[in-house]
Write a protein that holds these residues in place. Structure first.
Motif, PDB file in Angstrom:
ATOM      1  N   GLU A  73       0.922  -5.541 -14.574  1.00  0.00           N
ATOM      2  CA  GLU A  73       2.002  -5.810 -13.641  1.00  0.00           C
ATOM      3  C   GLU A  73       1.423  -6.335 -12.337  1.00  0.00           C
ATOM      4  O   GLU A  73       0.469  -5.801 -11.786  1.00  0.00           O
ATOM      5  N   PRO A 109       1.397  -7.080  -8.331  1.00  0.00           N
ATOM      6  CA  PRO A 109       1.938  -6.382  -7.176  1.00  0.00           C
ATOM      7  C   PRO A 109       3.068  -7.171  -6.537  1.00  0.00           C
ATOM      8  O   PRO A 109       2.989  -8.381  -6.403  1.00  0.00           O
ATOM      9  N   THR A 110       4.124  -6.473  -6.154  1.00  0.00           N
ATOM     10  CA  THR A 110       5.268  -7.145  -5.554  1.00  0.00           C
ATOM     11  C   THR A 110       5.476  -6.759  -4.101  1.00  0.00           C
ATOM     12  O   THR A 110       5.807  -7.598  -3.284  1.00  0.00           O
ATOM     13  N   SER A 111       5.282  -5.512  -3.759  1.00  0.00           N
ATOM     14  CA  SER A 111       5.494  -5.092  -2.376  1.00  0.00           C
ATOM     15  C   SER A 111       4.225  -5.316  -1.550  1.00  0.00           C
ATOM     16  O   SER A 111       3.118  -5.411  -2.083  1.00  0.00           O
ATOM     17  N   ARG A 117       1.589  -2.556  -1.886  1.00  0.00           N
ATOM     18  CA  ARG A 117       0.917  -2.634  -3.188  1.00  0.00           C
ATOM     19  C   ARG A 117      -0.089  -3.778  -3.219  1.00  0.00           C
ATOM     20  O   ARG A 117      -1.169  -3.656  -3.804  1.00  0.00           O
ATOM     21  N   ASN A 152       2.640   5.744   1.324  1.00  0.00           N
ATOM     22  CA  ASN A 152       3.598   4.638   1.287  1.00  0.00           C
ATOM     23  C   ASN A 152       4.111   4.333  -0.113  1.00  0.00           C
ATOM     24  O   ASN A 152       4.828   3.349  -0.286  1.00  0.00           O
ATOM     25  N   ASP A 153       3.744   5.140  -1.085  1.00  0.00           N
ATOM     26  CA  ASP A 153       4.101   4.927  -2.482  1.00  0.00           C
ATOM     27  C   ASP A 153       3.769   3.500  -2.902  1.00  0.00           C
ATOM     28  O   ASP A 153       4.568   2.804  -3.533  1.00  0.00           O
ATOM     29  N   ALA A 154       2.571   3.052  -2.540  1.00  0.00           N
ATOM     30  CA  ALA A 154       2.145   1.683  -2.827  1.00  0.00           C
ATOM     31  C   ALA A 154       1.916   1.452  -4.312  1.00  0.00           C
ATOM     32  O   ALA A 154       1.983   0.323  -4.775  1.00  0.00           O
ATOM     33  N   ALA A 162       3.808   2.728  -6.589  1.00  0.00           N
ATOM     34  CA  ALA A 162       5.156   2.728  -7.146  1.00  0.00           C
ATOM     35  C   ALA A 162       5.268   3.546  -8.429  1.00  0.00           C
ATOM     36  O   ALA A 162       5.665   3.042  -9.462  1.00  0.00           O
ATOM     37  N   THR A 195       6.952   5.854 -10.992  1.00  0.00           N
ATOM     38  CA  THR A 195       8.339   6.115 -11.357  1.00  0.00           C
ATOM     39  C   THR A 195       8.425   7.437 -12.082  1.00  0.00           C
ATOM     40  O   THR A 195       7.413   8.039 -12.449  1.00  0.00           O
TER      41      THR A 195
END
Length: 99
Positions: free
Chosen positions: A2, A4-6, A9, A64-66, A68, A70
């Motif tokens: 995957e 990184p999108t943010s 991240r 910062n929950d970098a 992610a 779930t």
């Protein structure tokens, strides 16, 4: 894999890649010189600095929950608090036992 999108991240992923490059050959061989800096071997200072940096990045990424995480990535036994003895439950049990 995957992508990184943010922004946090992307920053975390970039630092992880740089860390991996900085702690593997050939760069680690370049730091393994008989050079003394501030009375300490250069390779030791190199690894300590990278260790401190990556520790700070990991703490920042978790804050910062970098990464992610779930709900489905958390083990089932850790998802709920039913039957899990936490510090607050220990304190409640201890105070009930004293009554």
């Amino acid at each position: 894999m995957e992508h990184p999108t943010s922004r946090p991240r992307k920053i975390t992923t970039t630092i992880f890649v740089v860390f991996t490059l900085g702690m593997n050959p050939p760069i680690i061989f370049w730091m393994d010189l008989p050079t003394i800096v501030f009375g300490t071997d250069l390779l030791y200072l190199w690894t300590v600095c990278w260790g401190v940096l990556i520790s700070i990045v990991l703490i920042w990424a978790a804050w910062n929950d970098a990464l992610a995480l779930t709900e489905d990535q958390v083990p089932p036994e850790l998802r709920g608090t039913e039957g899990v003895v936490t510090q607050s439950r220990r304190d409640e049990t201890a105070t009930e036992g004293q009554r």
